[in-house]
Motif scaffolding. Structure first.
Motif, PDB file in Angstrom:
ATOM      1  N   GLU A   2       0.832  -1.206   0.000  1.00  0.00           N
ATOM      2  CA  GLU A   2       0.000   0.000   0.000  1.00  0.00           C
ATOM      3  C   GLU A   2       0.863   1.251   0.000  1.00  0.00           C
ATOM      4  O   GLU A   2       1.965   1.268   0.558  1.00  0.00           O
ATOM      5  CB  GLU A   2      -0.937   0.010   1.204  1.00  0.00           C
ATOM      6  N   ASP A   4       0.101   5.791   0.087  1.00  0.00           N
ATOM      7  CA  ASP A   4      -0.864   6.691   0.722  1.00  0.00           C
ATOM      8  C   ASP A   4      -2.267   6.551   0.128  1.00  0.00           C
ATOM      9  O   ASP A   4      -3.251   6.543   0.852  1.00  0.00           O
ATOM     10  CB  ASP A   4      -0.420   8.149   0.600  1.00  0.00           C
ATOM     11  N   ARG A   5      -2.336   6.424  -1.210  1.00  0.00           N
ATOM     12  CA  ARG A   5      -3.642   6.429  -1.861  1.00  0.00           C
ATOM     13  C   ARG A   5      -3.962   5.173  -2.652  1.00  0.00           C
ATOM     14  O   ARG A   5      -5.081   5.042  -3.172  1.00  0.00           O
ATOM     15  CB  ARG A   5      -3.725   7.632  -2.812  1.00  0.00           C
ATOM     16  N   GLU A  66      -7.324   2.153  -6.428  1.00  0.00           N
ATOM     17  CA  GLU A  66      -7.469   3.366  -5.633  1.00  0.00           C
ATOM     18  C   GLU A  66      -8.028   2.944  -4.273  1.00  0.00           C
ATOM     19  O   GLU A  66      -9.065   2.265  -4.209  1.00  0.00           O
ATOM     20  CB  GLU A  66      -8.427   4.323  -6.350  1.00  0.00           C
ATOM     21  N   ARG A  67      -7.335   3.280  -3.207  1.00  0.00           N
ATOM     22  CA  ARG A  67      -7.752   2.831  -1.871  1.00  0.00           C
ATOM     23  C   ARG A  67      -9.115   3.389  -1.473  1.00  0.00           C
ATOM     24  O   ARG A  67      -9.933   2.684  -0.888  1.00  0.00           O
ATOM     25  CB  ARG A  67      -6.705   3.203  -0.826  1.00  0.00           C
ATOM     26  N   ALA A  68      -9.365   4.650  -1.782  1.00  0.00           N
ATOM     27  CA  ALA A  68     -10.617   5.281  -1.353  1.00  0.00           C
ATOM     28  C   ALA A  68     -11.844   4.600  -1.961  1.00  0.00           C
ATOM     29  O   ALA A  68     -12.851   4.398  -1.279  1.00  0.00           O
ATOM     30  CB  ALA A  68     -10.604   6.766  -1.711  1.00  0.00           C
ATOM     31  N   SER A  69     -11.759   4.238  -3.228  1.00  0.00           N
ATOM     32  CA  SER A  69     -12.914   3.652  -3.915  1.00  0.00           C
ATOM     33  C   SER A  69     -12.816   2.137  -4.066  1.00  0.00           C
ATOM     34  O   SER A  69     -13.831   1.479  -4.317  1.00  0.00           O
ATOM     35  CB  SER A  69     -13.057   4.272  -5.302  1.00  0.00           C
TER      36      SER A  69
END
Length: 178
Positions: A2, A4-5, A66-69
């Motif tokens: 991983e 940051d994003r 993408e980690r957020a989505s």
């Protein structure tokens, strides 16, 4: 792995739809080999090849999410650039992202993680990166990673003009990338 994003991971069969959509975009593919888009069958073969490379070599191209989505946005990682025999033996770092993810620094972030993996985990001494001479976006990523332009040449099969960049473990260790 991983950042940051982003999450960089091994490929799964259910990644095919997202990979096929990326490979079918003419803007994404315009600087790749002869510039042709790939159909679903070609993308499925690419997916199988990427999975096999990991099994056979212990390294390969990571699926990048993408980690957020949680959305698969493309790939980044290490491969053997058999399409350009004059640089062999070599390991190449490369990336390909869906167009709507361009301009966010994701390519640099993913490639930096893959480069660190190549030097720290795989134990590489040198990594190359090859881009179409007109691909200024990739040139900027290579510069940010600390890769240095070595020479220009032509891909034999497609007669594509390319620039070869490289970074050594020593240069990387001096803080040129990462």
């Amino acid at each position: 792995m991983e950042t940051d994003r982003l999450t960089l991971r091994r490929w799964r069969d259910d990644d095919l739809d997202a990979l096929a959509a990326i490979n079918a975009d003419p803007q994404v593919m315009r600087h790749i080999l002869d510039g042709s888009v790939r159909d679903r069958g070609q993308s499925a073969e690419s997916l199988r090849t990427m999975m096999r490379d990991w099994d056979e070599r212990g390294f390969g191209l990571f699926a990048v999410q993408e980690r957020a989505s949680g959305e698969l946005i493309g790939w980044a990682g290490l491969a053997v650039p058999a399409f350009l025999p004059e640089v062999l033996p070599a390991v190449e770092i490369g990336w390909r992202l869906g167009r709507r993810f361009w301009g966010r620094g994701y390519a640099t972030e993913a490639a930096a993680a893959a480069l660190r993996f190549g030097f720290d985990e795989v134990g590489l001494d040198r990594v190359v990166s090859i881009r179409h001479v007109d691909n200024v976006r990739s040139a900027r990523v290579m510069e940010k990673l600390g890769l240095v332009h070595e020479f220009d040449t032509v891909v034999p099969v497609h007669e594509q003009p390319v620039a070869v960049h490289a970074i050594t473990r020593a240069r990387y260790g001096e803080g040129a990338a990462g």
